[in-house]
Motif scaffolding. Structure first.
Motif, short mmCIF file in Angstrom:
data_model
loop_
_atom_site.label_atom_id
_atom_site.label_comp_id
_atom_site.label_asym_id
_atom_site.label_seq_id
_atom_site.Cartn_x
_atom_site.Cartn_y
_atom_site.Cartn_z
N THR A 1 0.84 -1.33 -0.10
CA THR A 1 0.02 -0.13 0.12
C THR A 1 0.71 1.41 0.14
O THR A 1 2.08 1.09 0.25
CB THR A 1 -0.94 0.03 1.12
N ASP A 2 0.18 2.26 -0.26
CA ASP A 2 1.15 3.53 -0.55
C ASP A 2 1.18 4.49 0.66
O ASP A 2 0.47 5.39 1.13
CB ASP A 2 0.35 4.38 -1.57
N CYS B 1 7.26 3.27 1.36
CA CYS B 1 7.01 2.11 0.55
C CYS B 1 7.40 2.53 -1.14
O CYS B 1 7.88 1.80 -1.64
CB CYS B 1 5.56 1.47 0.55
N ARG B 2 6.69 3.52 -1.34
CA ARG B 2 6.71 3.98 -2.89
C ARG B 2 8.29 4.15 -3.09
O ARG B 2 8.61 3.86 -4.15
CB ARG B 2 5.86 5.27 -3.07
N GLU B 3 8.78 4.91 -2.30
CA GLU B 3 10.61 5.26 -2.57
C GLU B 3 11.19 3.70 -2.51
O GLU B 3 12.13 3.57 -3.34
CB GLU B 3 10.83 6.09 -1.28
N GLU C 1 9.88 1.98 -5.93
CA GLU C 1 10.28 2.61 -6.99
C GLU C 1 11.44 3.33 -7.30
O GLU C 1 11.97 3.80 -8.42
CB GLU C 1 8.94 3.71 -7.51
N PRO D 1 11.56 -0.67 -11.13
CA PRO D 1 10.53 -0.91 -10.14
C PRO D 1 10.93 -2.23 -9.38
O PRO D 1 11.27 -3.27 -10.08
CB PRO D 1 9.32 -0.87 -10.60
N GLU E 1 5.10 -3.09 -7.00
CA GLU E 1 3.95 -1.99 -7.24
C GLU E 1 3.22 -1.57 -6.05
O GLU E 1 3.56 -2.24 -4.83
CB GLU E 1 2.87 -2.45 -8.29
N VAL E 2 2.81 -0.29 -6.08
CA VAL E 2 2.11 0.41 -4.95
C VAL E 2 0.64 0.48 -5.28
O VAL E 2 0.40 0.77 -6.46
CB VAL E 2 2.88 1.56 -4.70
#
Length: 473
Positions: free
Chosen positions: A391-392, A396-398, A401, A409, A412-413
């Motif tokens: 989840t975002d 986590c996104r950093e 990605e 990558p 995925e988020v």
């Protein structure tokens, strides 16, 4: 060097990412001696440690917020608060920026007020009445009185904690831990470091806005109260650490001075996962896993609902929920009931296991949390060459990605609390094993370059030396 680590609601009582980080820090610096100052919710936790204490832990000083509730108090004589003292107490219950130094001097072990006696005094009644005529004028006085008293009882008692004789204080959150660190810094002048794995003030704000136990009228009061404690830590800390850059921005937004803020990411011991090879392309089925604690903040119900949607399209899918289930038995039972109501097969709670033995069995690692800092489970999955769907939240996104690092990558988020998008992503990624393998290799390259345990320990070793030398100078 002697270092006091101040931990709230985690080490050594609760297994999880922050506690693992504390254990990692202590074990990685055998040349230093550590005193652990804990703050727990209930006395029933006393002495019930989930971790074997390293040899360089001198002692654990345990404090529990419920141990002050039944204290017998004689009704005190009139305390006759100074105007500045009364104003500090009033601001504590009506604003997010009280004068903490005045409160420290008044309620600490060397101060002239004992918390329980103060809360039974006419002076306290005067403060509540003034607040009732001002900030709380629309609420019944009885409700104001007991709400304010329940807020102040644990925090003012906590200020009587004896100060450990150490060189550096290090709080692993703001909140009660950061407040105690600020008190110790005020009393000794010795340096305080704060490391926030998640932004405490923001987490409490989100929690209170959702909470049913807080009357709507008092939600802002409780939020300001926790933001005020966070401000005490920020104001007294020499260095304020976050795990990623967006968290640093939030700290500054909540009042931390930019020149005191640093980013020190988590690090893991890569050797622990070296034996795990790349994802096999020929393996059949779809094996999913999540390394989690069964607690609400991990939002396992979203993951369970998403898996039900996946099973409708991939009957060969299995899901392993890897980690302890005893921290919140009620929530764990709710998860089991949800699985039963859905008639869901192919899902299993493993309990407490050696997670390093599990990553190699998985095709895709999941995380469905509604709040995170920089989750070690994601770093471990990346070190194990496994793609991650998160989840975002937090960093986590950093992690997935990258931040222009060129590694590509690592998964995925998806949005928080969204079973549909999570299920869609699982089915899509699960049908493309070469892509999963490529993502796993990208993640391994990123964690190997940027998130190593030796770098984490070297940075904190240098930080302890830096703040200690500055203080001695």
């Amino acid at each position: 060097m002697r270092i006091c680590l101040i931990a709230e609601g985690c080490y050594p009582y609760v297994a999880g990412g922050v506690s693992t980080w504390v254990q990692q820090l202590i074990q990685g610096m055998p040349e230093h001696t550590f005193v652990i100052c804990t703050i727990g919710a209930e006395q029933s936790q006393r002495g019930r440690f989930k971790y074997e204490l390293p040899k360089n832990v001198e002692r654990v000083e345990e404090n529990f917020l419920d141990e002050y509730l039944d204290a017998k108090v004689r009704k005190p004589k009139r305390l006759s608060l100074e105007p500045s003292e009364k104003r500090a107490v009033l601001d504590l219950i009506t604003t997010s920026h009280p004068d903490w130094d005045t409160l420290f001097d008044l309620f600490s072990s060397t101060g002239r007020c004992r918390a329980n006696e103060f809360l039974a005094s006419e002076d306290f009644l005067d403060v509540v009445m003034e607040a009732g005529e001002g900030a709380f004028r629309m609420a019944p006085f009885n409700q104001v009185f007991w709400t304010v008293r329940s807020m102040l009882l644990p925090v003012l008692n906590l200020l009587r904690c004896p100060v450990p004789d150490v060189d550096v204080f290090h709080a692993v959150s703001t909140g009660y831990a950061g407040l105690l660190g600020a008190l110790f810094q005020r009393q000794t002048g010795r340096p305080l470091i704060i490391t926030e794995h998640g932004i405490y003030g923001r987490e409490r704000e989100e929690e209170i806005l959702r909470a049913k136990w807080v009357d709507v009228y008092f939600k802002k009061t409780w939020i300001d109260f926790f933001l005020g404690m966070a401000a005490a830590g920020y104001d007294h800390a020499s260095v304020i650490v976050s795990l990623f850059h967006h968290a640093r921005d939030l700290q500054i937004e909540y009042g931390a001075r930019p020149d005191r803020c640093r980013v020190i990411p988590n690090g893991i011991r890569l050797a622990r996962f070296e034996g795990i090879g790349a994802l096999p392309l020929e393996r059949g089925g779809l094996t999913l896993g999540a390394v989690i604690r069964a607690v609400p903040i991990k939002d396992l119900k979203t993951m369970i609902n998403a898996f039900a949607l996946v099973r409708a399209r991939r009957p060969d899918a299995t899901l392993y929920l890897i980690g302890p289930t005893d921290e919140d038995p009620e929530y764990y039972q709710e998860c089991l009931e949800l699985m039963a109501n859905l008639g869901l097969e192919g899902i299993e709670f493993t309990g407490r296991v050696d997670v390093a033995q599990w990553y190699g069995r998985l095709d895709l690692v999941l995380l469905s949390s509604i709040s995170e800092g920089q989750p070690l489970s994601v770093l471990e999955a990346m070190a194990s060459r496994r793609a991650v769907l998160t989840t975002d939240v937090g960093s986590c996104r950093e992690l997935i990605e990258g931040a222009g690092d060129g590694f590509g990558p690592a998964g995925e988020v998806v949005p928080v609390m969204s079973p549909g998008p999570m299920a869609e992503a699982i089915v899509r990624l699960g049908s493309d094993r070469p892509l999963l393998r490529q993502m796993g290799e990208s993640g391994h390259a990123r964690v190997s370059a940027l998130y190593r345990e030796e770098d984490l320990l070297a940075t904190y070793r240098g930080l302890y030396g830096e703040v200690s030398e500055t203080w001695r100078a």
